[in-house]
Design an enzyme around this catalytic site. Structure first.
Site, PDB file in Angstrom:
ATOM      1  N   ASP A 285      -4.352  -6.692 -12.373  1.00 33.77           N
ATOM      2  CA  ASP A 285      -3.204  -7.341 -11.739  1.00 33.77           C
ATOM      3  C   ASP A 285      -2.185  -7.782 -12.783  1.00 33.77           C
ATOM      4  O   ASP A 285      -0.979  -7.551 -12.632  1.00 33.77           O
ATOM      5  CB  ASP A 285      -3.664  -8.562 -10.942  1.00 33.77           C
TER       6      ASP A 285
ATOM      7  N   LYS B 260       0.845  -1.193   0.000  1.00 30.19           N
ATOM      8  CA  LYS B 260       0.000   0.000   0.000  1.00 30.19           C
ATOM      9  C   LYS B 260       0.882   1.246   0.000  1.00 30.19           C
ATOM     10  O   LYS B 260       1.501   1.568   1.018  1.00 30.19           O
ATOM     11  CB  LYS B 260      -0.920  -0.005   1.224  1.00 30.19           C
TER      12      LYS B 260
ATOM     13  N   ARG C 148       8.388   2.075   6.900  1.00 31.16           N
ATOM     14  CA  ARG C 148       8.979   1.125   7.843  1.00 31.16           C
ATOM     15  C   ARG C 148      10.501   1.131   7.778  1.00 31.16           C
ATOM     16  O   ARG C 148      11.173   0.224   8.273  1.00 31.16           O
ATOM     17  CB  ARG C 148       8.432  -0.277   7.577  1.00 31.16           C
TER      18      ARG C 148
END
EC number: 2.8.3.21
Length: 405
Positions: free
Chosen positions: A169, A97, A104
């Protein structure tokens, strides 16, 4: 760099690709690299395996030829192991996302500190930057189709419909593959890596461009299809014969002339509405568009698919029977090209699936293993980058890695 045990084949032999992502989009990019000979490492969560594994059959296709690494890449020694792996990696693909990796602590700059030549492909629904309202949202196939204007163009006049199976996708994954290869070419030339921001909705915006151009440059939006027929052009789309369905494309001067003779509309040729040299019949703008459809429907309904295919082949009109899945295996073209093949899964079962595409003449792709189990290659991969048995067991004991039982 020593490579993991695998046969040497394909145009990408010797390339190391690592990907982190679940389901289809990001992993499809990795799958293409693996089928073309690259050494591809699939990173999975330690506690939870990729959700694709719950499917009974598809994963055996989508995860073939891969090396499975189960590692917590965001925490402590797991992060260190991941960054060490990046030192010997050519291309890293992550699907998440928005800027999840950067949030992080794994930024492009951190990765380039460990490997200045690294090509990084970020694949997300809405991109790495933009507005807070969208950038961090989750996205799957239908989300990208809906947000891009692609979905609204598909379906029938009565209702829009997503294009399945999972079109966004696969388009996005293939975009990641081609973009990463383009970036790798430049990185090898300059010694400087690249970061690629692939937003699934932008991929589908680009793929849906054909009709949108009329809106962006004139305010006209193309209507959706009616019963599978092309919204713009007569003689194009899905049609019913006496014994089933075909698709056809009535395109070209001689094709239109000869087809009109067959369906009883030769008298319209050379009129102001269908002048000599007409290559396409506009369904809406041409006043005879509805009549062309009516006559064509009647002619096709009176003939079998075999009769239509034979006649259209004589007229050089493109057409094809709408095949059912059971018909694929016995179709002579499929058989001649071995479009469907089979291989052994890791547990010894036979798996039948589409073969590798496209077909490289001099350096063909190859299926050399089925889908690996969760953590199957963790130990081998960590040893490859310098970890000892004790190092690996310590990672496992801390819950930062998983090895095959």
């Amino acid at each position: 760099m020593d490579h993991l045990p695998m046969p040497k084949f394909g145009p990408l032999a010797g390339l190391r690709v690592v990907f982190s992502g679940i389901e289809i989009a990001g992993p499809f990019a990795g799958q293409m690299f693996a089928e073309w000979g690259a050494e591809v490492i699939w990173i999975e969560n330690v506690a939870w395996a990729d959700t694709i594994r719950v499917q009974p059959n598809y994963p055996q296709l989508s995860r073939r030829n891969l090396h499975a690494l189960s590692l917590n890449i965001f925490k402590d020694e797991g992060r260190e192991a991941f960054l060490k792996l990046m030192e010997t990696t050519d291309i890293f693909i992550e699907a998440s996302k928005g800027p999840a990796f950067a949030r992080r602590g794994i930024t492009d700059e951190v990765l380039w500190q460990h490997n200045p030549k690294l090509v990084i492909a970020h694949l997300s629904g809405f991109g790495q930057y933009g507005t807070e309202e969208y950038t961090n949202l989750p996205a799957y196939n239908t989300i990208a189709q809906a947000f891009s204007g692609y979905l609204i163009q598909n379906g029938d006049v009565d209702q829009p419909m997503p294009a399945f199976p999972y079109t966004a996708d696969y388009f996005s994954g293939l975009t990641a593959t081609t973009a990463a290869l383009a970036a790798l070419h430049k990185a090898r030339e300059t010694g400087k890596g690249e970061s690629i921001d692939i937003a699934m909705y932008e991929v589908m915006l680009r793929m849906g461009q054909y009709f949108m151009m009329d809106y962006f440059n004139g305010g006209e939006m193309c209507p959706r299809m009616s019963k599978g027929k092309d919204p713009y052009y007569a003689g194009c789309g899905l049609y019913k014969c006496a014994d089933g369905y075909i698709v056809m494309e009535l395109v070209g001067i001689t094709q239109i002339e000869e087809c009109f003779k067959d369906i009883g509309l030769a008298h319209l040729l050379g009129t102001p509405e269908i002048p000599e040299g007409t290559q396409l019949i506009h369904r809406i703008e041409c006043p005879y568009g509805p009549l062309v459809e009516e006559k064509l429907d009647a002619w096709l309904a009176a003939h079998t698919i075999a009769e239509v295919k034979e006649r259209f082949a004589e007229l050089n009109i493109a057409c094809a029977k709408v095949l059912t899945v059971p018909e694929l295996e016995s179709n002579p073209q499929y058989v001649a090209r071995e479009s469907i093949t089979q291989w052994q899964t890791m547990d010894g079962r036979t798996c039948k699936r589409p073969n590798i595409m496209p077909k490289f003449k001099n350096n063909p792709g190859q299926i050399w293993r089925g889908m690996p189990s969760h953590g199957m290659d963790t130990a081998a991969i960590l040893k490859n980058i310098g970890y000892s048995e004790n190092d690996i067991q310590e990672l496992v004991s801390k819950g930062l890695a998983k090895v095959e039982d």
